[in-house]
Design an enzyme around this catalytic site. Structure first.
Site, PDB file in Angstrom:
ATOM      1  N   SER A 143       3.346  -5.668  -0.577  1.00 23.60           N
ATOM      2  CA  SER A 143       2.106  -6.447  -0.644  1.00 23.60           C
ATOM      3  C   SER A 143       1.749  -6.659  -2.111  1.00 23.60           C
ATOM      4  O   SER A 143       2.205  -5.905  -2.982  1.00 23.60           O
ATOM      5  CB  SER A 143       0.965  -5.679   0.019  1.00 23.60           C
ATOM      6  OG  SER A 143      -0.287  -6.294  -0.260  1.00 23.60           O
ATOM      7  N   TYR A 157      -3.420   2.260   2.607  1.00 24.07           N
ATOM      8  CA  TYR A 157      -2.594   1.053   2.696  1.00 24.07           C
ATOM      9  C   TYR A 157      -1.964   0.736   1.342  1.00 24.07           C
ATOM     10  O   TYR A 157      -0.755   0.504   1.240  1.00 24.07           O
ATOM     11  CB  TYR A 157      -3.458  -0.121   3.173  1.00 24.07           C
ATOM     12  CG  TYR A 157      -2.702  -1.421   3.344  1.00 24.07           C
ATOM     13  CD1 TYR A 157      -2.007  -1.691   4.521  1.00 24.07           C
ATOM     14  CD2 TYR A 157      -2.693  -2.386   2.340  1.00 24.07           C
ATOM     15  CE1 TYR A 157      -1.311  -2.886   4.683  1.00 24.07           C
ATOM     16  CE2 TYR A 157      -2.000  -3.581   2.491  1.00 24.07           C
ATOM     17  CZ  TYR A 157      -1.314  -3.824   3.672  1.00 24.07           C
ATOM     18  OH  TYR A 157      -0.623  -5.011   3.825  1.00 24.07           O
TER      19      TYR A 157
HETATM   20  P1  NAD Z   1       0.206  -8.632  12.006  1.00 20.03           P
HETATM   21  O1  NAD Z   1      -0.790  -7.597  12.392  1.00 20.03           O
HETATM   22  O2  NAD Z   1       0.074 -10.021  12.517  1.00 20.03           O
HETATM   23  O3  NAD Z   1       1.686  -8.113  12.373  1.00 20.03           O
HETATM   24  C1  NAD Z   1       2.069  -6.771  12.258  1.00 20.03           C
HETATM   25  C2  NAD Z   1       2.916  -6.411  13.463  1.00 20.03           C
HETATM   26  O4  NAD Z   1       3.388  -5.071  13.314  1.00 20.03           O
HETATM   27  C3  NAD Z   1       2.151  -6.459  14.786  1.00 20.03           C
HETATM   28  O5  NAD Z   1       2.847  -7.249  15.736  1.00 20.03           O
HETATM   29  C4  NAD Z   1       2.093  -5.004  15.230  1.00 20.03           C
HETATM   30  O6  NAD Z   1       2.087  -4.818  16.645  1.00 20.03           O
HETATM   31  C5  NAD Z   1       3.350  -4.444  14.592  1.00 20.03           C
HETATM   32  N1  NAD Z   1       3.303  -2.997  14.449  1.00 20.03           N
HETATM   33  C6  NAD Z   1       2.254  -2.221  14.056  1.00 20.03           C
HETATM   34  N2  NAD Z   1       2.590  -0.936  14.103  1.00 20.03           N
HETATM   35  C7  NAD Z   1       3.882  -0.879  14.514  1.00 20.03           C
HETATM   36  C8  NAD Z   1       4.785   0.193  14.767  1.00 20.03           C
HETATM   37  N3  NAD Z   1       4.412   1.467  14.588  1.00 20.03           N
HETATM   38  N4  NAD Z   1       6.047  -0.094  15.184  1.00 20.03           N
HETATM   39  C9  NAD Z   1       6.415  -1.386  15.390  1.00 20.03           C
HETATM   40  N5  NAD Z   1       5.594  -2.441  15.181  1.00 20.03           N
HETATM   41  C10 NAD Z   1       4.347  -2.181  14.756  1.00 20.03           C
HETATM   42  O7  NAD Z   1       0.211  -8.634  10.417  1.00 20.03           O
HETATM   43  P2  NAD Z   1       1.049  -9.433   9.307  1.00 20.03           P
HETATM   44  O8  NAD Z   1       0.073  -9.953   8.341  1.00 20.03           O
HETATM   45  O9  NAD Z   1       2.059 -10.320   9.898  1.00 20.03           O
HETATM   46  O10 NAD Z   1       1.754  -8.174   8.630  1.00 20.03           O
HETATM   47  C11 NAD Z   1       3.145  -8.043   8.471  1.00 20.03           C
HETATM   48  C12 NAD Z   1       3.402  -7.223   7.229  1.00 20.03           C
HETATM   49  O11 NAD Z   1       2.886  -7.925   6.095  1.00 20.03           O
HETATM   50  C13 NAD Z   1       2.742  -5.855   7.211  1.00 20.03           C
HETATM   51  O12 NAD Z   1       3.634  -4.903   6.670  1.00 20.03           O
HETATM   52  C14 NAD Z   1       1.575  -6.059   6.301  1.00 20.03           C
HETATM   53  O13 NAD Z   1       1.148  -4.871   5.704  1.00 20.03           O
HETATM   54  C15 NAD Z   1       2.129  -7.027   5.300  1.00 20.03           C
HETATM   55  N6  NAD Z   1       1.166  -7.789   4.508  1.00 20.03           N
HETATM   56  C16 NAD Z   1       0.202  -8.514   5.095  1.00 20.03           C
HETATM   57  C17 NAD Z   1      -0.723  -9.183   4.308  1.00 20.03           C
HETATM   58  C18 NAD Z   1      -1.844  -9.961   4.908  1.00 20.03           C
HETATM   59  O14 NAD Z   1      -2.731 -10.394   4.174  1.00 20.03           O
HETATM   60  N7  NAD Z   1      -1.851 -10.197   6.201  1.00 20.03           N
HETATM   61  C19 NAD Z   1      -0.625  -9.133   2.923  1.00 20.03           C
HETATM   62  C20 NAD Z   1       0.380  -8.399   2.340  1.00 20.03           C
HETATM   63  C21 NAD Z   1       1.272  -7.725   3.146  1.00 20.03           C
END
Ligand code: NAD
Length: 257
Positions: A143, A157
């Site tokens: 991130s 986080y």
């Molecule tokens: P999201 O919540 O839409 O998707 C995350 C997915 O991970 C969900 O489908 C959830 O069910 C799954 N998940 C959670 N715990 C799990 C586990 N223990 N085992 C298997 N699956 C699991 O969020 P997103 O924004 O698509 O996030 C994806 C990645 O991007 C994450 O690692 C998040 O930290 C990172 N990220 C997101 C942002 C943001 O602003 N959304 C920014 C930087 C990084």
């Protein structure tokens, strides 16, 4: 097609970045194993791929559990023969994640277990499969908060993502001579469920947007395009990179009005 004859395992594939990437990779010719704990969501991802005549299967697995990670890698090889692309993308941002004083230990432990240990376990079982395939590409979702501190506290986080970034660098160095590349995708703030649940008021959203030169949240599909580059042979000389896709947030000192 940019991923023809390749197999990809994508965790967190039930929504957001994982779902968009699964669909894009399949459109580019990859066979995709979509992994998540959310059964309804991950089945829907696979249906969306099948609707477009793509190749995909799903697997329920909790990335914080070693046996689940072992099984998901086995499933990818059993169903599609080889594993070439490992996208460790699953992550959580808990609403009770706060500053050092107010974050409870169980929230810290849970966040580390999914976000950091989950990436380690994906690599622990995935790397032998990449070796069996003759090499491959690991993409770990970190991130922008691995690079910048935020005043909206989410200490566990942020620490977990810092760990993902530094672990990815070391993975890249260790496996560089095995034709295995490892890169960290560092998304900026995105309009996905994960962040919108955390920035749950207009005021909190605006407070974050003030720092983004582009003045908007990113889209999951924009991260999928970056992941596609890192997964494909077009990035054959890219390893150990912090691949920042963030609307300029990490470049800014002061953002334009
Ligand atoms: P999201 O919540 O839409 O998707 C995350 C997915 O991970 C969900 O489908 C959830 O069910 C799954 N998940 C959670 N715990 C799990 C586990 N223990 N085992 C298997 N699956 C699991 O969020 P997103 O924004 O698509 O996030 C994806 C990645 O991007 C994450 O690692 C998040 O930290 C990172 N990220 C997101 C942002 C943001 O602003 N959304 C920014 C930087 C990084």
């Amino acid at each position: 097609m940019r991923l023809e004859h390749k197999t990809a395992l994508i965790t967190g594939a039930a929504s957001g970045i994982g779902r968009e990437t699964a669909i894009l990779f399949a459109t580019e010719g990859a066979a995709v194993l979509a992994v998540d704990i959310n059964e309804t969501g991950v089945k829907e991802t696979v249906k969306l791929i099948h609707d477009k005549k793509g190749k995909a299967a799903f697997m329920l697995a909790d990335v914080s559990k070693a046996s689940d990670c072992q099984n998901m890698v086995q499933a990818a090889e059993d169903q599609f023969g080889h594993l070439h692309i490992l996208f460790n993308n699953a992550g959580i941002m808990h609403s009770a994640d706060d500053d050092a004083v107010n974050t409870e230990e169980d929230i810290w432990d849970l966040t580390m277990a999914v976000n950091l240990k989950g990436v380690f376990l994906g690599c622990k079982y995935g790397i032998p499969a990449l070796r069996r395939a003759g090499g491959g590409s690991i993409i770990n979702t970190a991130s922008f908060v691995a690079l910048l501190g935020a005043a909206t506290p989410q200490l566990a986080y942020t620490a977990s993502k810092g760990g993902v970034l530094s672990m990815t660098r070391e993975l890249a160095v260790i496996h560089a001579r095995e034709n295995i590349r490892a890169n960290a995708l560092c998304p900026g703030p995105l309009k996905t469920e994960l962040l919108m649940k955390f920035l749950n008021t207009e005021e909190k959203k605006q407070r974050r947007l003030v720092h983004v030169p582009m003045g908007r949240f990113g889209k999951a599909s924009e991260m999928a395009q970056a992941a596609l580059y890192l997964a494909s042979d077009e990035s054959s000389y890219v390893t150990g990179a912090e691949f920042v896709v963030d609307g300029g947030i990490t470049a800014a000192y002061v953002t334009p009005e």
